[in-house]
Design an enzyme around this catalytic site. Structure first.
Site, PDB file in Angstrom:
ATOM      1  N   ASP A  98      -5.117  -6.554   1.716  1.00 58.76           N
ATOM      2  CA  ASP A  98      -6.070  -7.429   1.070  1.00 58.76           C
ATOM      3  C   ASP A  98      -6.252  -8.561   1.700  1.00 58.76           C
ATOM      4  O   ASP A  98      -5.093  -9.330   1.660  1.00 58.76           O
ATOM      5  CB  ASP A  98      -5.689  -7.479  -0.482  1.00 58.76           C
ATOM      6  N   HIS A 156      -1.928  -0.452   1.944  1.00 59.28           N
ATOM      7  CA  HIS A 156      -1.900   0.316   1.003  1.00 59.28           C
ATOM      8  C   HIS A 156      -3.385   1.236   0.984  1.00 59.28           C
ATOM      9  O   HIS A 156      -4.132   0.848   1.804  1.00 59.28           O
ATOM     10  CB  HIS A 156      -1.687  -0.166  -0.389  1.00 59.28           C
ATOM     11  N   ARG A 183      -9.428   8.844 -11.711  1.00 53.09           N
ATOM     12  CA  ARG A 183      -8.587   7.786 -11.595  1.00 53.09           C
ATOM     13  C   ARG A 183      -9.382   6.404 -11.685  1.00 53.09           C
ATOM     14  O   ARG A 183     -10.595   6.230 -11.004  1.00 53.09           O
ATOM     15  CB  ARG A 183      -7.925   7.556 -10.183  1.00 53.09           C
TER      16      ARG A 183
END
Length: 329
Positions: A207, A262, A272
């Protein structure tokens, strides 16, 4: 448990990734109400760049309300969702992630978050009272996330023994701070390839911002990359928040904290739904290692750059690209 089965996401060609056989048991858990949590928090940022916080003080009713509103939106007909694709500060997208060829088994809503409450007129693509209901839930959630981001960053400063206490939090609490809220929906994917592999929901990346706060429903899929080169699955926990160190925080600490790579893998049977708050600095903020964190004779690993410069560069890259490499000395 939330399960959305009537999705209109078409089947697309996606990377296939092997599934780890077990959940990773080494996720640091930081009890924010426990004395000494600042020391544990710093250690987690140094060793993994990822941790879970409990006793965060965010009412579960508030969290559940936004998740309910997100589910309502993602349950709409595709043509209705597409009406949100060009709005500002809201935008809808599916399959395509960014503008450089990345794809995933995901649809999402992306909000440009500022310190000012969002007006329901920004959600004009929704009929009343849906627009007002979603807007209210978003504003409450964003307000709570800003407080949590501030608390965590100030605990980091305490643990690092730097002053003032808001040396990090002021960057994301400024009126001009560039923060983002993302609502992701990963639909069920019942026709997965062989049992030991899975489709990519959101490809591997770090990020760019300072810090990210993630909450999802009780469905697995999130994985983080360890320094030994292995991918491990994070056990879902819908009552807690997971926090990532971002690229900007790695720079500010001169690499002491590591921005964690990730990804998310699609689940065969369950939806999800995740909510991620990305705390970013003001556009013109100059990013460089903080002198207070530099040891005697320690050299900066990065050249100075503005957040606007880094964000613009990041938007022109693929998810897997090493963005910080461009700014290393």
């Amino acid at each position: 448990m939330v399960v959305l089965t009537n999705t209109t996401l078409e089947r697309i060609t996606l990377p296939v990734a092997p599934k780890p056989s077990t959940y990773f048991s080494g996720i640091p858990v930081i009890n924010l109400a426990q004395p000494g949590s600042e020391t544990l928090l710093v250690r987690a940022c140094e060793e993994l760049g990822f941790f879970k916080v409990t006793n965060h003080g965010i009412p579960m009713e508030l969290i559940a309300r936004l998740e309910e509103e997100a589910v309502k939106f993602f349950s709409l007909a595709q043509v209705e969702k597409e009406r949100a694709g060009t709005g500002n500060p809201l935008g809808y997208g599916n399959k395509t992630i960014g503008h450089n060829g990345d794809v995933g088994w995901v649809e999402y809503l992306l909000f440009d978050v500022t310190s000012k409450p969002m007006s329901h007129t920004a959600l004009a693509f929704l009929e009343e009272p849906s627009a007002s209901s979603l807007c209210s839930a978003l504003n409450e959630y964003v307000s709570a996330m800003r407080k949590l981001v501030c608390e965590v960053l100030e605990l980091m400063a305490e643990g690092l023994r730097v002053q003032p206490r808001n040396i990090l939090s002021k960057l994301v609490m400024d009126e001009e701070s560039d923060s983002i809220l993302r609502l992701n929906h990963y639909p069920p994917c019942p026709h997965l390839p062989e049992l030991d592999s899975s489709l990519t929901g959101f490809g591997e990346h770090t990020d760019p911002q300072i810090i990210s706060i993630l909450r999802s429903n009780n469905t697995s899929g999130l994985q983080i990359y360890l320094r030994d080169g292995s991918w491990v699955t994070v056990p879902p926990d819908q009552d807690s928040f997971f926090i990532n160190v971002g690229d900007s925080l790695q720079v500010l600490t001169n690499g002491r904290f590591r921005s964690v790579k990730h990804r998310v893998l699609a689940h065969g049977l369950k939806s999800r739904v995740s909510m991620i708050y990305f705390g970013g600095p003001p556009s013109g903020e100059r990013l460089a290692p903080l002198p207070l964190l530099m040891g005697e004779g320690e050299e900066s690993l990065y050249r100075e750059f503005t957040w606007c410069e880094y964000k613009s560069f990041a938007h022109g890259t693929r998810l897997t690209d090493n963005r910080l490499g461009q700014f290393q000395r």
